[in-house]
Write a protein that holds these residues in place. Sequence first.
Motif, PDB file in Angstrom:
ATOM      1  N   SER A 117      -2.353 -48.554 141.179  1.00  0.00           N
ATOM      2  CA  SER A 117      -3.232 -47.393 141.386  1.00  0.00           C
ATOM      3  C   SER A 117      -3.177 -46.846 142.805  1.00  0.00           C
ATOM      4  N   VAL A 118      -2.739 -47.666 143.757  1.00  0.00           N
ATOM      5  CA  VAL A 118      -2.663 -47.171 145.134  1.00  0.00           C
ATOM      6  C   VAL A 118      -1.298 -46.559 145.442  1.00  0.00           C
ATOM      7  N   GLU A 119      -0.395 -46.627 144.466  1.00  0.00           N
ATOM      8  CA  GLU A 119       0.903 -45.962 144.671  1.00  0.00           C
ATOM      9  C   GLU A 119       0.767 -44.482 144.307  1.00  0.00           C
ATOM     10  N   ASP A 120       1.830 -43.726 144.529  1.00  0.00           N
ATOM     11  CA  ASP A 120       1.714 -42.285 144.322  1.00  0.00           C
ATOM     12  C   ASP A 120       2.963 -41.736 143.630  1.00  0.00           C
ATOM     13  N   GLY A 121       2.792 -40.642 142.908  1.00  0.00           N
ATOM     14  CA  GLY A 121       3.924 -39.946 142.305  1.00  0.00           C
ATOM     15  C   GLY A 121       4.548 -40.676 141.136  1.00  0.00           C
ATOM     16  N   LEU A 122       3.765 -41.543 140.490  1.00  0.00           N
ATOM     17  CA  LEU A 122       4.317 -42.336 139.387  1.00  0.00           C
ATOM     18  C   LEU A 122       3.869 -41.789 138.034  1.00  0.00           C
ATOM     19  N   VAL A 123       4.673 -42.074 137.023  1.00  0.00           N
ATOM     20  CA  VAL A 123       4.196 -42.018 135.644  1.00  0.00           C
ATOM     21  C   VAL A 123       3.950 -43.469 135.250  1.00  0.00           C
ATOM     22  N   ILE A 143     -11.536 -46.819 136.799  1.00  0.00           N
ATOM     23  CA  ILE A 143     -11.950 -46.300 138.117  1.00  0.00           C
ATOM     24  C   ILE A 143     -10.750 -46.332 139.072  1.00  0.00           C
ATOM     25  N   ASN A 144     -10.017 -47.436 139.073  1.00  0.00           N
ATOM     26  CA  ASN A 144      -8.845 -47.540 139.948  1.00  0.00           C
ATOM     27  C   ASN A 144      -7.786 -46.501 139.592  1.00  0.00           C
ATOM     28  N   LEU A 145      -7.477 -46.407 138.311  1.00  0.00           N
ATOM     29  CA  LEU A 145      -6.399 -45.492 137.890  1.00  0.00           C
ATOM     30  C   LEU A 145      -6.748 -44.038 138.198  1.00  0.00           C
ATOM     31  N   LYS A 146      -8.047 -43.708 138.160  1.00  0.00           N
ATOM     32  CA  LYS A 146      -8.464 -42.319 138.378  1.00  0.00           C
ATOM     33  C   LYS A 146      -8.477 -41.926 139.858  1.00  0.00           C
ATOM     34  N   LYS A 147      -8.484 -42.929 140.748  1.00  0.00           N
ATOM     35  CA  LYS A 147      -8.561 -42.619 142.179  1.00  0.00           C
ATOM     36  C   LYS A 147      -7.428 -41.710 142.585  1.00  0.00           C
ATOM     37  N   ASN A 148      -6.272 -41.998 142.015  1.00  0.00           N
ATOM     38  CA  ASN A 148      -5.086 -41.279 142.444  1.00  0.00           C
ATOM     39  C   ASN A 148      -4.299 -40.777 141.246  1.00  0.00           C
ATOM     40  N   GLY A 149      -4.989 -40.651 140.106  1.00  0.00           N
ATOM     41  CA  GLY A 149      -4.230 -40.284 138.908  1.00  0.00           C
ATOM     42  C   GLY A 149      -5.021 -39.460 137.920  1.00  0.00           C
ATOM     43  N   ARG A 150      -4.286 -38.827 137.043  1.00  0.00           N
ATOM     44  CA  ARG A 150      -4.889 -38.115 135.909  1.00  0.00           C
ATOM     45  C   ARG A 150      -4.507 -38.880 134.648  1.00  0.00           C
ATOM     46  N   ILE A 151      -5.503 -39.029 133.773  1.00  0.00           N
ATOM     47  CA  ILE A 151      -5.292 -39.889 132.612  1.00  0.00           C
ATOM     48  C   ILE A 151      -5.078 -39.060 131.357  1.00  0.00           C
ATOM     49  N   VAL A 152      -3.998 -39.363 130.658  1.00  0.00           N
ATOM     50  CA  VAL A 152      -3.667 -38.681 129.407  1.00  0.00           C
ATOM     51  C   VAL A 152      -3.828 -39.688 128.267  1.00  0.00           C
ATOM     52  N   PHE A 153      -4.700 -39.361 127.322  1.00  0.00           N
ATOM     53  CA  PHE A 153      -4.918 -40.228 126.166  1.00  0.00           C
ATOM     54  C   PHE A 153      -4.029 -39.754 125.011  1.00  0.00           C
ATOM     55  N   LEU A 154      -3.110 -40.605 124.595  1.00  0.00           N
ATOM     56  CA  LEU A 154      -2.273 -40.303 123.426  1.00  0.00           C
ATOM     57  C   LEU A 154      -3.007 -40.836 122.195  1.00  0.00           C
ATOM     58  N   ARG A 155      -3.654 -39.917 121.471  1.00  0.00           N
ATOM     59  CA  ARG A 155      -4.492 -40.344 120.339  1.00  0.00           C
ATOM     60  C   ARG A 155      -3.661 -40.423 119.063  1.00  0.00           C
ATOM     61  N   THR A 156      -3.916 -41.468 118.298  1.00  0.00           N
ATOM     62  CA  THR A 156      -3.166 -41.669 117.045  1.00  0.00           C
ATOM     63  C   THR A 156      -4.132 -42.094 115.950  1.00  0.00           C
ATOM     64  N   ARG A 157      -3.751 -41.812 114.714  1.00  0.00           N
ATOM     65  CA  ARG A 157      -4.519 -42.337 113.584  1.00  0.00           C
ATOM     66  C   ARG A 157      -4.059 -43.772 113.312  1.00  0.00           C
ATOM     67  N   PRO A 158      -4.928 -44.589 112.718  1.00  0.00           N
ATOM     68  CA  PRO A 158      -4.528 -45.962 112.407  1.00  0.00           C
ATOM     69  C   PRO A 158      -3.284 -46.026 111.522  1.00  0.00           C
ATOM     70  N   GLU A 159      -3.147 -45.090 110.598  1.00  0.00           N
ATOM     71  CA  GLU A 159      -1.995 -45.087 109.679  1.00  0.00           C
ATOM     72  C   GLU A 159      -0.684 -44.957 110.459  1.00  0.00           C
ATOM     73  N   THR A 160      -0.706 -44.138 111.485  1.00  0.00           N
ATOM     74  CA  THR A 160       0.504 -43.927 112.291  1.00  0.00           C
ATOM     75  C   THR A 160       0.876 -45.208 113.029  1.00  0.00           C
ATOM     76  N   VAL A 161      -0.133 -45.847 113.594  1.00  0.00           N
ATOM     77  CA  VAL A 161       0.105 -47.106 114.310  1.00  0.00           C
ATOM     78  C   VAL A 161       0.654 -48.156 113.352  1.00  0.00           C
ATOM     79  N   LEU A 162       0.031 -48.252 112.189  1.00  0.00           N
ATOM     80  CA  LEU A 162       0.444 -49.294 111.231  1.00  0.00           C
ATOM     81  C   LEU A 162       1.902 -49.153 110.840  1.00  0.00           C
TER      82      LEU A 162
END
Length: 168
Positions: free
Chosen positions: A67-73, A88-107
């Motif tokens: 989280s203290v590094e920069d310019g990463l994916v 909290i740590n990840l948000k200090k220096n990052g933007r969070i993208v939630f990849l949402r899936t249905r359970p069927e897709t995961v299964l």
Amino acid sequence: MNIVLIGFMGSGKTSVGRLLARKLGSNFVDLDERIEEASGVKIAEIFASGGEGHFRELESRETAGVSVEDGLVISTGGGVVLNQDNIINLKKNGRIVFLRTRPETVLKRIVHDRSRPLLQKDDKEAAVRRLMDERMSLYEEAGDVIIDTDELNKYEVVDLIINMIKEI
Ligand code: S3P
């Protein structure tokens, strides 16, 4: 700024993260890989020898470090949202993208998987549904951006992320 991918196991965080990093010319970090490198053993062995609690400690340590590094994916493990300090740590220096899936897709994706200790159950469907129920609100609260990925391939998801992060 870092771009952080969160979501359930099998939501495509690693493959989308790799591609996104390549497109942006950024370095890519997979937190599960970092944990394995730091400990010298596979995730399944960490769970087997120290239990989930030990894995969560290692996960939080590596999350704080990255989280203290920069310019990463950064692609995270599906349980990273269980500890609010991680977010909290990840948000200090990052933007969070939630990849949402249905359970069927995961299964469909994890049916033959042997690498994820939490899914090595006779009734995989019940395990996926229960964990997803427990975690969905955490993912939704943590995400600065939410992308429904069930009908999309990884190239489409990456294009969406690139467009959406311009606006946040
Ligand atoms: C976990 C997800 C896994 C890995 C570990 C625990 C979880 O990562 O961190 O097996 O609790 O959801 P992926 O989401 O990359 O499979």
